[in-house]
Design a protein around this motif. Structure first.
Motif, PDB file in Angstrom:
ATOM      1  N   PHE A 148       7.098  -0.033  -6.519  1.00 50.10           N
ATOM      2  CA  PHE A 148       7.952   1.103  -6.171  1.00 50.10           C
ATOM      3  C   PHE A 148       7.735   1.527  -4.721  1.00 50.10           C
ATOM      4  O   PHE A 148       8.692   1.747  -3.972  1.00 50.10           O
ATOM      5  N   LEU A 149       6.476   1.644  -4.322  1.00 48.99           N
ATOM      6  CA  LEU A 149       6.168   2.013  -2.936  1.00 48.99           C
ATOM      7  C   LEU A 149       6.686   0.961  -1.962  1.00 48.99           C
ATOM      8  O   LEU A 149       7.202   1.293  -0.891  1.00 48.99           O
ATOM      9  N   SER A 150       6.588  -0.297  -2.346  1.00 52.26           N
ATOM     10  CA  SER A 150       7.056  -1.391  -1.502  1.00 52.26           C
ATOM     11  C   SER A 150       8.550  -1.268  -1.218  1.00 52.26           C
ATOM     12  O   SER A 150       8.990  -1.400  -0.078  1.00 52.26           O
ATOM     13  N   GLY A 151       9.324  -1.043  -2.273  1.00 45.11           N
ATOM     14  CA  GLY A 151      10.760  -0.902  -2.091  1.00 45.11           C
ATOM     15  C   GLY A 151      11.119   0.332  -1.296  1.00 45.11           C
ATOM     16  O   GLY A 151      12.069   0.330  -0.509  1.00 45.11           O
ATOM     17  N   LEU A 152      10.341   1.382  -1.476  1.00 43.89           N
ATOM     18  CA  LEU A 152      10.622   2.648  -0.807  1.00 43.89           C
ATOM     19  C   LEU A 152      10.512   2.533   0.705  1.00 43.89           C
ATOM     20  O   LEU A 152      11.340   3.064   1.450  1.00 43.89           O
ATOM     21  N   VAL A 153       9.489   1.836   1.190  1.00 37.73           N
ATOM     22  CA  VAL A 153       9.242   1.790   2.634  1.00 37.73           C
ATOM     23  C   VAL A 153       9.626   0.464   3.283  1.00 37.73           C
ATOM     24  O   VAL A 153       9.708   0.372   4.513  1.00 37.73           O
ATOM     25  N   GLY A 154       9.827  -0.589   2.487  1.00 35.58           N
ATOM     26  CA  GLY A 154      10.289  -1.840   3.069  1.00 35.58           C
ATOM     27  C   GLY A 154       9.205  -2.859   3.351  1.00 35.58           C
ATOM     28  O   GLY A 154       9.265  -3.576   4.347  1.00 35.58           O
ATOM     29  N   ILE A 155       8.183  -2.942   2.479  1.00 37.22           N
ATOM     30  CA  ILE A 155       7.166  -3.980   2.597  1.00 37.22           C
ATOM     31  C   ILE A 155       7.042  -4.682   1.254  1.00 37.22           C
ATOM     32  O   ILE A 155       7.606  -4.243   0.260  1.00 37.22           O
ATOM     33  N   GLY A 156       6.270  -5.768   1.221  1.00 39.65           N
ATOM     34  CA  GLY A 156       6.131  -6.516  -0.023  1.00 39.65           C
ATOM     35  C   GLY A 156       5.059  -5.977  -0.937  1.00 39.65           C
ATOM     36  O   GLY A 156       5.071  -6.225  -2.138  1.00 39.65           O
ATOM     37  N   GLY A 157       4.073  -5.257  -0.377  1.00 42.20           N
ATOM     38  CA  GLY A 157       3.049  -4.634  -1.194  1.00 42.20           C
ATOM     39  C   GLY A 157       1.779  -5.434  -1.393  1.00 42.20           C
ATOM     40  O   GLY A 157       0.802  -4.928  -1.930  1.00 42.20           O
ATOM     41  N   GLY A 158       1.771  -6.682  -0.955  1.00 48.41           N
ATOM     42  CA  GLY A 158       0.585  -7.509  -1.127  1.00 48.41           C
ATOM     43  C   GLY A 158      -0.632  -6.950  -0.413  1.00 48.41           C
ATOM     44  O   GLY A 158      -1.765  -7.108  -0.873  1.00 48.41           O
ATOM     45  N   ILE A 159      -0.393  -6.278   0.696  1.00 48.73           N
ATOM     46  CA  ILE A 159      -1.496  -5.724   1.477  1.00 48.73           C
ATOM     47  C   ILE A 159      -2.181  -4.577   0.741  1.00 48.73           C
ATOM     48  O   ILE A 159      -3.330  -4.242   1.008  1.00 48.73           O
TER      49      ILE A 159
END
Length: 255
Positions: free
Chosen positions: A145-156
């Motif tokens: 959800f956070l990834s989609g919100l800000v535009g990153i993949g979230g792996g980090i």
């Protein structure tokens, strides 16, 4: 064209370095793309869109090689992505006010900087532990959800948490991070398209996409043994932290 040609050249050079270094350790570079884009672009729709496209291009090659070399197992990854895919779509489809977006982005960049720094403190390869498997679904959904919100993949975000939990060996965590970024980037782009907020200025997008394609493939294929991976991550983390603080204070809080 939204960026002057001189600035675009500088941005391309930055993206090339980021793609080369991040792809060598299983990441797409989304947090650092966002950090650079906030300096050169004012449209947060374009910032999110370009970062996701570049993320997708870089991790596609990494994910392919991880699966090819049997470091990635789909059955182990499914609990994370089953929840992350729909929630990344949902997060990307949100129409945030500009200052709210930059506040979330600034905080996310600072958190990702800390997460990247934590990557330099890894447990022993032979150490693994067990924990409730349902936690994988919650981790995947929340980070997605956070990834989609800000535009990153979230792996980090995901990788240091799994390292802390001793989920598996470092190479398998890197493979999961790469796959996680891939599916969330696709889902995030679909969410932007669905909400009508996908904004890809074609000249900038083509130039940056070509740059990260070359850098990503280079990073995957060359050996970085002579470079300090820990040092690269720590320097990058410091830069992302500084830019995240700048985004939060100037673009978000307008101080």
């Amino acid at each position: 064209m939204q960026i002057p040609i001189e600035s675009l050249v500088v941005l391309c050079l930055g993206f090339f370095v980021i793609a080369t270094l991040y792809s060598a350790v299983g990441f797409g570079g989304g947090s650092s793309y966002l950090a650079l884009l906030t300096i050169f672009l004012s449209s947060f729709f374009a910032i999110r869109s370009i970062a996701l496209v570049c993320n997708l291009i870089v991790v596609s090659g990494s994910t392919y090689l991880y699966f090819k070399k049997n470091h990635a197992t789909l059955s182990d990854f499914l609990p994370f992505v089953i929840t992350s895919i729909p929630l990344a779509f949902l997060g990307a489809s949100f129409r945030l006010k500009e200052n709210i977006f930059f506040m979330i982005l600034g905080v996310s960049l600072m958190v990702s900087a800390v997460s990247l720094a934590l990557q330099t403190y890894q447990w022993q390869e032979t150490e693994t532990t067990t924990y409730p498997k349902k936690l994988n679904y919650f981790l995947g959904g929340g980070i997605g959800f956070l990834s989609g919100l800000v535009g990153i993949g979230g792996g980090i975000f995901l990788a240091p948490i799994l390292n802390h939990l001793r989920w598996n060996k470092a190479i398998k965590i890197a493979a999961l991070a790469s796959f996680f970024i891939l599916v969330n980037s696709v889902s995030g782009l679909m969410g932007l398209l669905y909400s009508g907020t996908l904004e890809l200025p074609w000249i900038e997008t083509l130039c940056l996409a070509a740059t990260v394609l070359i850098g990503g493939q280079l990073g995957i294929r060359i050996s970085l043994k002579r470079l300090s991976t820990k040092g690269i991550k720590r320097i990058t983390a410091l830069l992302v932290l500084i830019v995240g603080l700048r985004v939060l204070l100037i673009n978000g809080l307008e101080i």
